[in-house]
Each structure stands twice: as C-alpha cells, then as structure tokens.
Motif scaffolding. Structure first.
Motif, PDB file in Angstrom:
ATOM      1  N   GLY A   1       0.903  -1.171   0.030  1.00 38.75           N
ATOM      2  CA  GLY A   1       0.052  -0.018   0.092  1.00 38.75           C
ATOM      3  C   GLY A   1       0.939   1.094   0.135  1.00 38.75           C
ATOM      4  N   TYR A   2       0.267   2.338   0.085  1.00 39.41           N
ATOM      5  CA  TYR A   2       0.860   3.499   0.053  1.00 39.41           C
ATOM      6  C   TYR A   2       1.342   3.779   1.531  1.00 39.41           C
ATOM      7  CZ  TYR A   2      -1.168   4.327  -4.284  1.00 39.41           C
ATOM      8  OH  TYR A   2      -1.756   4.358  -5.514  1.00 39.41           O
ATOM      9  N   SER A   3       2.685   3.995   1.877  1.00 42.55           N
ATOM     10  CA  SER A   3       3.180   3.915   3.285  1.00 42.55           C
ATOM     11  C   SER A   3       4.437   5.196   3.120  1.00 42.55           C
ATOM     12  CB  SER A   3       3.696   2.895   3.863  1.00 42.55           C
ATOM     13  OG  SER A   3       4.753   2.230   3.331  1.00 42.55           O
ATOM     14  N   GLY A   4       4.543   5.910   4.154  1.00 40.07           N
ATOM     15  CA  GLY A   4       5.550   6.777   4.269  1.00 40.07           C
ATOM     16  C   GLY A   4       5.264   8.243   3.780  1.00 40.07           C
ATOM     17  N   PRO A   5       6.354   9.029   3.762  1.00 38.37           N
ATOM     18  CA  PRO A   5       5.984  10.246   3.103  1.00 38.37           C
ATOM     19  C   PRO A   5       5.971  10.468   1.939  1.00 38.37           C
ATOM     20  CG  PRO A   5       8.326  10.115   3.841  1.00 38.37           C
ATOM     21  CD  PRO A   5       7.669   8.943   4.328  1.00 38.37           C
TER      22      PRO A   5
END
Length: 187
Positions: A62-66
């Motif tokens: 998934g989308y993670s992080g900055p």
C-alpha cells in the motif's frame, strides 16, 4: 398472591441482578471491546493477492511513508481541471468563460456598452447598446478577437457578428394582421 411475592425477592434499583449479565454502561463497554478485538484480529491477518490466482503469500503493498499519494486531499481547482480534461469539457468551459467573464475578456469600457448574445460554431454574436457603439466594435473586431483568444484560448471564437440594439417587435398577440405594420401613427 401474597405467597408468591414472599417467595421471590425482587431486585431493587440499588441491588444488581445476579441472573443476568452486564447491563447499561457495562453492556455497552463489553460490546465495544468485542468489536474492537474482532477488528484487530481481522487487521492482523495477512491479506493475499487474488488477482494472480492461488494466493502467493505476499501482503498487499500500500501507500506508506512520506511523499505524495493519490489519496491525499487535493486542491479543488486542480481536481476540477482534471475532471474537465477527462470528460472533454475544455471547449464548453471556454465558451462559458466568454459569457461569464465578459468584462474581464474584453475590458471594462467595452463590457459596459455591449453584451454577448450567443456563440454558435465559433461565431460570437455581440449586441451593442447603440448603433454608434456597434460601429466602434466592428472597427475593434480584430483587437477583440485577439483579447478573447488570449483569455479563453484559440479557435473558441473565430468570428464576431456585431449588431446594434434590437428593434421592437410588432408581432405581439395570437392574431396578427399581415402587412408592414405601423408607419407614421401608432393608432
């Protein structure tokens, strides 16, 4: 009747019932705790990709992080431009700008003395408030076309059709007498 009431002690408001489970706020807390536990259990189970068939054992990425994410909130203007481009609404939006922002498109002085009537196949019909203003606008037609193109884009307005104020219509009512209409008298 008095024998039955003596056999069963009644639970008063201050005495908790011993045969039932939690009640009131305790019951609500128990239900909430059970729902949270179930949610945590479902969240911790690994999810498998089903599009590759057979479950490969990998977790979904998934989308993670900055960094930018398509799920992030977007500016309204940016989203509106994207939707207009996807649906092919650029030309109708440019045509609407000619009418909606007429003062900005042609300037304040010209906008006070004229108004756009219709835009059909690149021909913009403009009505001036007097015949003198219509003559002036015809002389400024080239300049007006350039300023319109600079504001809304090229090939939206290709030609200007400028005329003076509309003459009164004598075609009123359901019954009309054929002929040229009134001339020197209004009787």
């Amino acid at each position: 009747m008095s024998d039955q009431s003596a056999e069963k002690p009644s639970a008063g408001p201050s005495e908790p019932r011993k045969d039932a489970g939690p009640a009131g706020p305790e019951l609500a807390r128990a239900v909430l705790d059970a729902a949270l536990a179930k949610r945590r259990a479902n969240f911790q189970q690994p999810r498998h990709r089903t599009d590759q068939g057979g479950g490969s054992g990998k977790r979904l990425t998934g989308y993670s992080g900055p960094g930018p994410d398509p799920r992030d909130p977007q500016l309204f203007g940016v989203m509106l431009e994207r939707i207009m481009k996807q649906r092919g609404w650029q030309k109708p939006a440019a045509e609407a700008t000619v009418f909606g922002a007429w003062e900005k498109v042609v300037g304040e002085d010209i906008a006070k003395h004229s108004r756009p009537i219709k835009l059909d196949d690149g021909v913009l019909t403009v009505e001036a408030e007097s015949t003198a203003w219509a003559t002036q606008l015809r002389m400024l037609a080239g300049k007006l076309l350039k300023s319109i193109a600079a504001e809304v884009g090229h090939n939206v307005v290709k030609k200007l059709n400028i005329h003076g104020p509309a003459a009164p219509s004598w075609n009123k009512g359901p019954r009309r007498v054929q002929g040229r209409g009134p001339r020197d008298t209004y009787g």
